[in-house]
Design a protein around this motif. Sequence first.
Motif, PDB file in Angstrom:
ATOM      1  N   VAL A 161      -7.714   1.292  -1.792  1.00 56.50           N
ATOM      2  CA  VAL A 161      -6.912   1.236  -0.568  1.00 56.50           C
ATOM      3  C   VAL A 161      -6.333   2.621  -0.275  1.00 56.50           C
ATOM      4  O   VAL A 161      -6.148   3.444  -1.173  1.00 56.50           O
ATOM      5  CB  VAL A 161      -5.776   0.196  -0.664  1.00 56.50           C
ATOM      6  CG1 VAL A 161      -6.331  -1.198  -0.795  1.00 56.50           C
ATOM      7  CG2 VAL A 161      -4.840   0.500  -1.804  1.00 56.50           C
ATOM      8  N   CYS A 162      -6.042   2.836   1.007  1.00 61.38           N
ATOM      9  CA  CYS A 162      -5.502   4.118   1.452  1.00 61.38           C
ATOM     10  C   CYS A 162      -4.545   3.880   2.610  1.00 61.38           C
ATOM     11  O   CYS A 162      -4.913   3.249   3.595  1.00 61.38           O
ATOM     12  CB  CYS A 162      -6.654   5.020   1.908  1.00 61.38           C
ATOM     13  SG  CYS A 162      -6.114   6.494   2.776  1.00 61.38           S
ATOM     14  N   GLY A 163      -3.340   4.387   2.490  1.00 61.90           N
ATOM     15  CA  GLY A 163      -2.396   4.370   3.599  1.00 61.90           C
ATOM     16  C   GLY A 163      -2.566   5.654   4.405  1.00 61.90           C
ATOM     17  O   GLY A 163      -2.803   6.717   3.834  1.00 61.90           O
TER      18      GLY A 163
ATOM     19  N   VAL B   4       0.844  -1.201   0.000  1.00 65.90           N
ATOM     20  CA  VAL B   4       0.000   0.000   0.000  1.00 65.90           C
ATOM     21  C   VAL B   4       0.877   1.248   0.000  1.00 65.90           C
ATOM     22  O   VAL B   4       0.579   2.218  -0.695  1.00 65.90           O
ATOM     23  CB  VAL B   4      -0.966  -0.003   1.202  1.00 65.90           C
ATOM     24  CG1 VAL B   4      -1.664   1.335   1.350  1.00 65.90           C
ATOM     25  CG2 VAL B   4      -1.986  -1.125   1.052  1.00 65.90           C
ATOM     26  N   LEU B   5       1.976   1.236   0.750  1.00 66.79           N
ATOM     27  CA  LEU B   5       2.875   2.388   0.758  1.00 66.79           C
ATOM     28  C   LEU B   5       3.512   2.613  -0.602  1.00 66.79           C
ATOM     29  O   LEU B   5       3.903   3.726  -0.930  1.00 66.79           O
ATOM     30  CB  LEU B   5       3.973   2.214   1.812  1.00 66.79           C
ATOM     31  CG  LEU B   5       3.545   2.338   3.258  1.00 66.79           C
ATOM     32  CD1 LEU B   5       4.744   2.163   4.174  1.00 66.79           C
ATOM     33  CD2 LEU B   5       2.859   3.656   3.541  1.00 66.79           C
ATOM     34  N   GLY B   6       3.608   1.570  -1.414  1.00 68.15           N
ATOM     35  CA  GLY B   6       4.173   1.698  -2.752  1.00 68.15           C
ATOM     36  C   GLY B   6       3.246   2.391  -3.735  1.00 68.15           C
ATOM     37  O   GLY B   6       3.656   2.730  -4.844  1.00 68.15           O
ATOM     38  N   LEU B   7       1.994   2.605  -3.345  1.00 71.58           N
ATOM     39  CA  LEU B   7       1.061   3.334  -4.206  1.00 71.58           C
ATOM     40  C   LEU B   7       1.419   4.809  -4.166  1.00 71.58           C
ATOM     41  O   LEU B   7       2.265   5.256  -3.408  1.00 71.58           O
ATOM     42  CB  LEU B   7      -0.377   3.094  -3.745  1.00 71.58           C
ATOM     43  CG  LEU B   7      -0.830   1.637  -3.836  1.00 71.58           C
ATOM     44  CD1 LEU B   7      -2.195   1.467  -3.202  1.00 71.58           C
ATOM     45  CD2 LEU B   7      -0.856   1.170  -5.273  1.00 71.58           C
TER      46      LEU B   7
ATOM     47  N   PRO C 220      -4.131   1.516  17.703  1.00 63.91           N
ATOM     48  CA  PRO C 220      -3.007   1.200  18.586  1.00 63.91           C
ATOM     49  C   PRO C 220      -1.641   1.592  18.021  1.00 63.91           C
ATOM     50  O   PRO C 220      -0.729   1.892  18.773  1.00 63.91           O
ATOM     51  CB  PRO C 220      -3.102  -0.307  18.776  1.00 63.91           C
ATOM     52  CG  PRO C 220      -3.905  -0.797  17.626  1.00 63.91           C
ATOM     53  CD  PRO C 220      -4.794   0.321  17.196  1.00 63.91           C
ATOM     54  N   ASP C 221      -1.496   1.586  16.698  1.00 64.94           N
ATOM     55  CA  ASP C 221      -0.239   1.989  16.060  1.00 64.94           C
ATOM     56  C   ASP C 221      -0.432   3.341  15.401  1.00 64.94           C
ATOM     57  O   ASP C 221      -1.548   3.819  15.250  1.00 64.94           O
ATOM     58  CB  ASP C 221       0.184   0.967  14.996  1.00 64.94           C
ATOM     59  CG  ASP C 221       0.571  -0.372  15.594  1.00 64.94           C
ATOM     60  OD1 ASP C 221       0.956  -0.405  16.778  1.00 64.94           O
ATOM     61  OD2 ASP C 221       0.472  -1.385  14.882  1.00 64.94           O
ATOM     62  N   GLU C 222       0.664   3.935  14.971  1.00 65.65           N
ATOM     63  CA  GLU C 222       0.571   5.251  14.340  1.00 65.65           C
ATOM     64  C   GLU C 222       0.247   5.181  12.857  1.00 65.65           C
ATOM     65  O   GLU C 222      -0.264   6.135  12.292  1.00 65.65           O
ATOM     66  CB  GLU C 222       1.871   6.023  14.545  1.00 65.65           C
ATOM     67  CG  GLU C 222       2.102   6.410  15.992  1.00 65.65           C
ATOM     68  CD  GLU C 222       3.375   7.179  16.190  1.00 65.65           C
ATOM     69  OE1 GLU C 222       4.183   7.268  15.230  1.00 65.65           O
ATOM     70  OE2 GLU C 222       3.580   7.682  17.299  1.00 65.65           O
ATOM     71  N   GLU C 223       0.553   4.068  12.213  1.00 65.66           N
ATOM     72  CA  GLU C 223       0.324   3.960  10.774  1.00 65.66           C
ATOM     73  C   GLU C 223      -0.512   2.729  10.456  1.00 65.66           C
ATOM     74  O   GLU C 223      -0.510   1.755  11.203  1.00 65.66           O
ATOM     75  CB  GLU C 223       1.650   3.893  10.023  1.00 65.66           C
ATOM     76  CG  GLU C 223       2.452   5.160  10.132  1.00 65.66           C
ATOM     77  CD  GLU C 223       3.717   5.119   9.311  1.00 65.66           C
ATOM     78  OE1 GLU C 223       4.156   4.018   8.938  1.00 65.66           O
ATOM     79  OE2 GLU C 223       4.253   6.194   9.035  1.00 65.66           O
TER      80      GLU C 223
ATOM     81  N   SER D  12     -13.176   9.643   0.768  1.00 64.96           N
ATOM     82  CA  SER D  12     -11.986  10.350   1.229  1.00 64.96           C
ATOM     83  C   SER D  12     -11.344   9.662   2.407  1.00 64.96           C
ATOM     84  O   SER D  12     -12.001   9.041   3.230  1.00 64.96           O
ATOM     85  CB  SER D  12     -12.315  11.809   1.570  1.00 64.96           C
ATOM     86  OG  SER D  12     -13.151  11.858   2.705  1.00 64.96           O
ATOM     87  N   CYS D  13     -10.047   9.797   2.456  1.00 69.59           N
ATOM     88  CA  CYS D  13      -9.196   9.252   3.510  1.00 69.59           C
ATOM     89  C   CYS D  13      -8.167  10.345   3.744  1.00 69.59           C
ATOM     90  O   CYS D  13      -7.238  10.498   2.958  1.00 69.59           O
ATOM     91  CB  CYS D  13      -8.553   7.959   3.004  1.00 69.59           C
ATOM     92  SG  CYS D  13      -7.072   7.452   3.861  1.00 69.59           S
ATOM     93  N   GLU D  14      -8.356  11.135   4.774  1.00 65.40           N
ATOM     94  CA  GLU D  14      -7.475  12.287   4.966  1.00 65.40           C
ATOM     95  C   GLU D  14      -7.339  12.637   6.432  1.00 65.40           C
ATOM     96  O   GLU D  14      -8.142  12.183   7.257  1.00 65.40           O
ATOM     97  CB  GLU D  14      -8.018  13.480   4.185  1.00 65.40           C
ATOM     98  CG  GLU D  14      -9.443  13.820   4.534  1.00 65.40           C
ATOM     99  CD  GLU D  14     -10.067  14.779   3.530  1.00 65.40           C
ATOM    100  OE1 GLU D  14     -11.001  15.476   3.928  1.00 65.40           O
ATOM    101  OE2 GLU D  14      -9.649  14.807   2.369  1.00 65.40           O
ATOM    102  N   PRO D  15      -6.358  13.449   6.779  1.00 63.39           N
ATOM    103  CA  PRO D  15      -6.230  13.886   8.167  1.00 63.39           C
ATOM    104  C   PRO D  15      -7.465  14.665   8.602  1.00 63.39           C
ATOM    105  O   PRO D  15      -8.036  15.420   7.809  1.00 63.39           O
ATOM    106  CB  PRO D  15      -4.997  14.780   8.159  1.00 63.39           C
ATOM    107  CG  PRO D  15      -4.224  14.357   6.950  1.00 63.39           C
ATOM    108  CD  PRO D  15      -5.248  13.907   5.949  1.00 63.39           C
TER     109      PRO D  15
END
Length: 181
Positions: free
Chosen positions: A70-72, A38-41, A146-149, A175-178
């Motif tokens: 998918v969204c990281g 997913v991070l490779g996207l 529980p994790d940051e990412e 949407s997937c955003e802060p």
Amino acid sequence: MRSALFAILVGLVGAALLHIVIILALPNFTGRDGYSRVLGLYEMDSFFPLSTEPGATGLANDDPFLRVAVCGFSVDGGPARFIAKGSVPFWSVAIYDANSNEIFSMNDHTAVNGNLDLVMATPIQLIDLRKTPAASLAQSILVSMPDEEGYAVLRALAPTDSYEETVRNFLAESSCEPFRR
């Protein structure tokens, strides 16, 4: 004779356990686990639709009736918010941590008004959100991360070709955003 059989049995059991551990740990050593893919996207904090053909990361949508995006994301700098609205036959979302462990999942039948409005945050961030709730979070589901990412997988059902455009628009407009107050 007994000691030789015992040694062989212990050796076979040990070899089997070693092979199982190696197979289960292999994705972490190769960097080809779900999170690394997913991070490779293209970029974090936006849903990326998967095609039927595997891309550079190897991710693909192999179900003929489901469309997948998918969204990281990271909750290190603040909560992450996932929103999807629209009229599709069925949708589901699953949130995973960086180790590909499922943290949370839901679908349109368990969502408020059938829409996705989810906020992932660290336990400290959740306490802060609950102390001073924003009006925009009235219908949101707040979940502790529980994790940051992690990464999210959003799926929508297109049972016939007539739903194809509606489902693709649903995924494109999600949407997937802060989270911003």
